[in-house]
Design a protein around this motif. Structure first.
Motif, PDB file in Angstrom:
ATOM      1  N   UNK A 212      -6.532  -7.869  -1.636  1.00  0.00           N
ATOM      2  CA  UNK A 212      -7.848  -7.354  -1.252  1.00  0.00           C
ATOM      3  C   UNK A 212      -7.835  -5.948  -0.689  1.00  0.00           C
ATOM      4  N   UNK A 213      -6.785  -5.184  -1.007  1.00  0.00           N
ATOM      5  CA  UNK A 213      -6.727  -3.784  -0.553  1.00  0.00           C
ATOM      6  C   UNK A 213      -7.429  -2.917  -1.590  1.00  0.00           C
ATOM      7  N   UNK A 214      -8.526  -2.277  -1.183  1.00  0.00           N
ATOM      8  CA  UNK A 214      -9.283  -1.499  -2.166  1.00  0.00           C
ATOM      9  C   UNK A 214      -9.076   0.005  -1.993  1.00  0.00           C
ATOM     10  N   UNK A 215      -8.636   0.389  -0.801  1.00  0.00           N
ATOM     11  CA  UNK A 215      -8.561   1.820  -0.526  1.00  0.00           C
ATOM     12  C   UNK A 215      -7.237   2.157   0.174  1.00  0.00           C
ATOM     13  N   UNK A 216      -6.129   2.178  -0.586  1.00  0.00           N
ATOM     14  CA  UNK A 216      -4.820   2.371   0.048  1.00  0.00           C
ATOM     15  C   UNK A 216      -4.752   3.694   0.815  1.00  0.00           C
ATOM     16  N   UNK A 217      -4.073   3.624   1.956  1.00  0.00           N
ATOM     17  CA  UNK A 217      -3.905   4.843   2.752  1.00  0.00           C
ATOM     18  C   UNK A 217      -2.441   5.022   3.083  1.00  0.00           C
ATOM     19  N   UNK A 218      -1.933   6.245   2.919  1.00  0.00           N
ATOM     20  CA  UNK A 218      -0.520   6.456   3.243  1.00  0.00           C
ATOM     21  C   UNK A 218      -0.328   6.638   4.742  1.00  0.00           C
ATOM     22  N   UNK A 219       0.734   6.035   5.282  1.00  0.00           N
ATOM     23  CA  UNK A 219       1.145   6.328   6.651  1.00  0.00           C
ATOM     24  C   UNK A 219       1.856   7.689   6.626  1.00  0.00           C
ATOM     25  N   UNK A 220       2.001   8.343   7.784  1.00  0.00           N
ATOM     26  CA  UNK A 220       2.618   9.683   7.780  1.00  0.00           C
ATOM     27  C   UNK A 220       4.002   9.702   7.115  1.00  0.00           C
ATOM     28  N   UNK A 221       4.838   8.703   7.389  1.00  0.00           N
ATOM     29  CA  UNK A 221       6.180   8.695   6.794  1.00  0.00           C
ATOM     30  C   UNK A 221       6.111   8.520   5.275  1.00  0.00           C
TER      31      UNK A 221
ATOM     32  N   UNK B  58       0.839  -1.205   0.000  1.00  0.00           N
ATOM     33  CA  UNK B  58       0.000   0.000   0.000  1.00  0.00           C
ATOM     34  C   UNK B  58       0.874   1.255   0.000  1.00  0.00           C
ATOM     35  N   UNK B  59       1.910   1.233   0.806  1.00  0.00           N
ATOM     36  CA  UNK B  59       2.802   2.402   0.878  1.00  0.00           C
ATOM     37  C   UNK B  59       3.524   2.591  -0.453  1.00  0.00           C
ATOM     38  N   UNK B  60       3.889   1.472  -1.061  1.00  0.00           N
ATOM     39  CA  UNK B  60       4.546   1.560  -2.366  1.00  0.00           C
ATOM     40  C   UNK B  60       3.663   2.276  -3.381  1.00  0.00           C
ATOM     41  N   UNK B  61       2.348   2.093  -3.271  1.00  0.00           N
ATOM     42  CA  UNK B  61       1.492   2.710  -4.284  1.00  0.00           C
ATOM     43  C   UNK B  61       1.679   4.231  -4.279  1.00  0.00           C
ATOM     44  N   UNK B  62       1.954   4.802  -3.106  1.00  0.00           N
ATOM     45  CA  UNK B  62       2.159   6.258  -3.039  1.00  0.00           C
ATOM     46  C   UNK B  62       3.583   6.639  -3.442  1.00  0.00           C
ATOM     47  N   UNK B  63       4.543   5.838  -2.994  1.00  0.00           N
ATOM     48  CA  UNK B  63       5.939   6.135  -3.312  1.00  0.00           C
ATOM     49  C   UNK B  63       6.172   6.050  -4.830  1.00  0.00           C
ATOM     50  N   UNK B  64       5.683   4.967  -5.428  1.00  0.00           N
ATOM     51  CA  UNK B  64       5.898   4.788  -6.872  1.00  0.00           C
ATOM     52  C   UNK B  64       4.978   5.698  -7.678  1.00  0.00           C
TER      53      UNK B  64
END
Ligand code: HEM
Length: 212
Positions: A90-99, A46-52
């Protein structure tokens, strides 16, 4: 005589300590020991989705840059693979952690600095192509993840990994940066490692109940 150490070696040597810290952050140690839940691993993706997301939108902007452009390869792009893995988990709504938010923001901040972009590009993609393969092997072995979930680590379209790494290292060595700029790039690679470590830290905070 001018110093003969190729830049790629300087980068690698100057960041070995940071690599070790990333590699042995508590989240990574637990992942490799099989002490996490699959959901904790999915949260990393999930975090990768924001980083990439950030890295690949800046990649688009850098395609025509004479120095950074040659680093950008379509076969490296991870966006659709991350989406595939998230669907598998099954992750439908990724959420970024603060870092993660801070990491993605820093990548966007260097969108007008080719050396900074290359620093982030190197830290993620070269790491994924090299060490990431250990994670791909781990998922079925320690977590029973089979039939999907590892599309992120599939770089077969790049061809032989050693050849790709040589090509990548040659690009680093050929970049027309003076010593000052090289120093800034190395500092940004260290910063990229620290940003990754901070993401692992946030992930570990969330994972602890399952890992305890
Ligand atoms: C437990 C996790 C990790 C393992 C097992 C691992 C392992 C490795 C291995 C075996 C290599 C190849 C070294 C070589 O051939 O010289 C490598 C390279 C690399 N790793 Fe990792 N790594 C891990 C985590 C990370 C993380 C979290 C990052 C950054 C976010 C990272 C970034 C890199 C980079 C940039 C390289 C390329 C170094 C170079 O050749 O210049 N690694 N890793």
């Amino acid at each position: 005589m001018s110093e003969a150490i190729p830049f790629h070696q300087t980068v690698r040597r100057s960041t070995l300590e940071a690599h070790q810290r990333a590699n042995h952050s508590p989240f990574m140690d637990a992942l490799f020991d099989g002490r996490l839940a699959v959901a904790d691993y999915a949260r990393l993706v999930e975090q990768y989705s924001f980083v990439y997301g950030a890295l690949e939108s800046v990649s688009d902007a850098m395609t025509d840059d004479p120095v950074a452009g040659p680093f950008v390869h379509d076969t490296l792009r991870r966006g659709s693979r991350i989406a595939e893995d998230l669907a598998f988990f099954g992750v439908t709504d990724p959420e970024p952690l603060p870092a993660t938010t801070r990491y993605a923001a820093r990548i966007r901040e260097v969108a007008d600095w080719p050396g900074g972009f290359v620093a982030h590009h190197y830290t993620r993609y070269l790491g994924d192509v090299a060490g990431g393969q250990a994670v791909a092997a781990l998922l079925p072995r320690r977590y029973g993840v089979v039939g999907g979930g590892t599309a992120f680590y599939d770089f077969s379209a790049l061809g032989p990994v050693p050849r790709f790494r040589e090509h990548y290292r040659a690009l680093l060595d050929a970049a027309p940066w003076d010593d000052t700029e090289r120093g800034r790039v190395v500092d940004e690679v260290r910063r990229a490692y620290d940003l990754n470590i901070a993401v692992f830290h946030d992930l570990w905070d969330r994972a602890e109940p399952a890992a305890a």
